[in-house]
Scaffold this motif. Structure first.
Motif, PDB file in Angstrom:
ATOM      1  N   PHE A  17      -5.108   0.683   8.787  1.00 57.32           N
ATOM      2  CA  PHE A  17      -4.194  -0.398   8.417  1.00 57.32           C
ATOM      3  C   PHE A  17      -3.916  -1.301   9.618  1.00 57.32           C
ATOM      4  O   PHE A  17      -3.815  -2.524   9.484  1.00 57.32           O
ATOM      5  N   PHE A  57       0.881  -1.165   0.000  1.00 51.98           N
ATOM      6  CA  PHE A  57       0.000   0.000   0.000  1.00 51.98           C
ATOM      7  C   PHE A  57       0.925   1.223   0.000  1.00 51.98           C
ATOM      8  O   PHE A  57       1.827   1.317   0.838  1.00 51.98           O
ATOM      9  N   LEU A  77       2.541  -0.873   4.534  1.00 48.52           N
ATOM     10  CA  LEU A  77       2.111   0.488   4.189  1.00 48.52           C
ATOM     11  C   LEU A  77       3.346   1.381   4.134  1.00 48.52           C
ATOM     12  O   LEU A  77       4.082   1.491   5.111  1.00 48.52           O
ATOM     13  N   TRP A 136       1.083  -7.606   3.412  1.00 49.56           N
ATOM     14  CA  TRP A 136       0.951  -6.203   3.030  1.00 49.56           C
ATOM     15  C   TRP A 136       1.733  -5.299   3.976  1.00 49.56           C
ATOM     16  O   TRP A 136       1.775  -5.523   5.176  1.00 49.56           O
ATOM     17  N   MET A 176      -5.403   6.749   8.335  1.00 50.65           N
ATOM     18  CA  MET A 176      -5.039   5.679   7.407  1.00 50.65           C
ATOM     19  C   MET A 176      -4.226   4.603   8.130  1.00 50.65           C
ATOM     20  O   MET A 176      -4.455   3.397   7.935  1.00 50.65           O
ATOM     21  N   MET A 177      -3.281   5.021   8.968  1.00 56.42           N
ATOM     22  CA  MET A 177      -2.475   4.061   9.710  1.00 56.42           C
ATOM     23  C   MET A 177      -3.324   3.284  10.713  1.00 56.42           C
ATOM     24  O   MET A 177      -3.110   2.087  10.925  1.00 56.42           O
ATOM     25  N   ILE A 190       4.700   5.253   3.341  1.00 56.06           N
ATOM     26  CA  ILE A 190       4.261   6.645   3.219  1.00 56.06           C
ATOM     27  C   ILE A 190       5.458   7.493   2.772  1.00 56.06           C
ATOM     28  O   ILE A 190       6.494   7.524   3.444  1.00 56.06           O
ATOM     29  N   HIS A 194      -3.062  11.029   7.358  1.00 52.55           N
ATOM     30  CA  HIS A 194      -2.272   9.798   7.396  1.00 52.55           C
ATOM     31  C   HIS A 194      -2.528   8.986   8.663  1.00 52.55           C
ATOM     32  O   HIS A 194      -2.479   7.750   8.629  1.00 52.55           O
ATOM     33  N   ILE A 225       4.669  -0.588   8.762  1.00 47.06           N
ATOM     34  CA  ILE A 225       4.486   0.784   8.286  1.00 47.06           C
ATOM     35  C   ILE A 225       5.848   1.457   8.190  1.00 47.06           C
ATOM     36  O   ILE A 225       6.630   1.427   9.142  1.00 47.06           O
ATOM     37  N   SER A 265       1.244   5.548  -0.072  1.00 47.83           N
ATOM     38  CA  SER A 265       0.625   6.864   0.038  1.00 47.83           C
ATOM     39  C   SER A 265       1.723   7.914  -0.055  1.00 47.83           C
ATOM     40  O   SER A 265       2.858   7.667   0.359  1.00 47.83           O
TER      41      SER A 265
END
Length: 298
Positions: free
Chosen positions: A222, A203, A237, A235, A218-219, A239, A215, A262, A205
């Motif tokens: 996730f 993912f 993430l 997956w 969004m986190m 950023i 954000h 992340i 962004s």
């Protein structure tokens, strides 16, 4: 034999980014137009990666070199800007909106010198709560201008609501360098930072780390997703971007043990952006509000 009349246009900017240069080149592709840029400064302490250095085809005038114009009084900035406009003596001026980067001073100079004024606007009525008095001032300013170039139908409708006739509005502002973002980079497979995620689903962004970009929510979403998968998901993430909320987001990642899921990559060079976009399996743009969404276009 007729002589082609060249229209001299000057665009006033705080400092040009990559997409400003693409827009300027689009203007200059018309043989009847010669566009030059006045930049108030040639630095950007917050987002230097956005600054373009490619001015090969654009004549650039700098008011303050190596320092921020905001360090000087408004009178000093105004006088120097008007002096530069007198030197160039354009037929038409382009101003971004009406409140930042010398816009009001440029409009005032243009009125006194009988020059055409074109407003460039990406603002929408729903960006934030509007102030009646400020909107009235904008309508007064609009009455002195000669047209507008906007980014999107919402921006079109907003500036029309301020009194700009529809026939004088062109919806052609939101452009980026398509060739830059569509090309497949050979460096993609050599970039160690990208290859680190080779076996992951990504993912992605991109955007400044400020509140309106959303954000944090969004986190949180996730994190909820990972909990449903018992943290066994492939997956991750990623950023891209920097900003004042970087430390807050890092604390969120540490607090929730998300360092393997992340990744805050910070500022990314313009030359590397296409590689990151290419690597993404899914792109997320979570902003609460957006004038036009540059990264979507990219």
């Amino acid at each position: 034999m007729s002589i082609l009349k060249i229209i001299k246009i000057t665009w006033i900017l705080i400092n040009p980014s990559h997409y400003h240069i693409i827009r300027a080149n689009a203007f200059n592709s018309d043989p009847k137009i010669k566009l030059e840029i006045i930049q108030l400064r040639d630095i950007d302490t917050e987002f230097p990666e956005l600054l373009s250095q490619n001015f090969d085809e654009i004549k650039l005038h700098t008011i303050f070199s190596g320092e921020d114009y905001l360090k000087h009084s408004r009178k000093v900035v105004s006088n120097l800007l008007k002096k530069k406009l007198n030197e160039i003596n354009p037929d038409v001026v382009l101003v971004n909106g009406w409140s930042i980067g010398g816009a009001i001073d440029t409009i005032y100079w243009s009125i006194l010198n009988n020059k055409k004024i074109i407003i460039l606007s990406e603002s929408n009525i729903f960006d934030f709560k509007r102030n009646f008095f400020k909107e009235w001032i904008k309508k007064r300013i609009i009455s002195y201008t000669h047209g507008s170039i906007v980014g999107g139908i919402n921006a079109f409708e907003y500036i029309h609501s301020l009194g700009m006739p529809q026939s004088l509005i062109v919806n052609y502002l939101n452009i980026v360098d398509n060739s830059h973002f569509s090309k497949k980079s050979k460096l993609y497979y050599q970039n160690k930072s990208i290859n680190y995620f080779n076996k992951k689903k990504v993912f992605l962004s991109a955007g400044r780390l400020i509140d309106k970009k959303n954000h944090l929510n969004m986190m949180r979403a996730f994190l909820f997703f990972l909990k449903q998968k018992n943290f066994s998901s492939k997956w991750v993430l990623i950023i891209l971007g920097d900003g004042p909320l970087m430390n807050k987001y890092q604390l969120f990642i540490e607090k929730n043990n998300l360092k393997d899921f992340i990744f805050l990559k910070g500022s990314i060079k313009y030359t590397e952006l296409p590689m990151w976009y290419q690597r993404a399996d899914c792109f997320i743009h979570p902003s609460k509000t957006e004038q036009w969404g540059l990264v979507i276009k990219e």
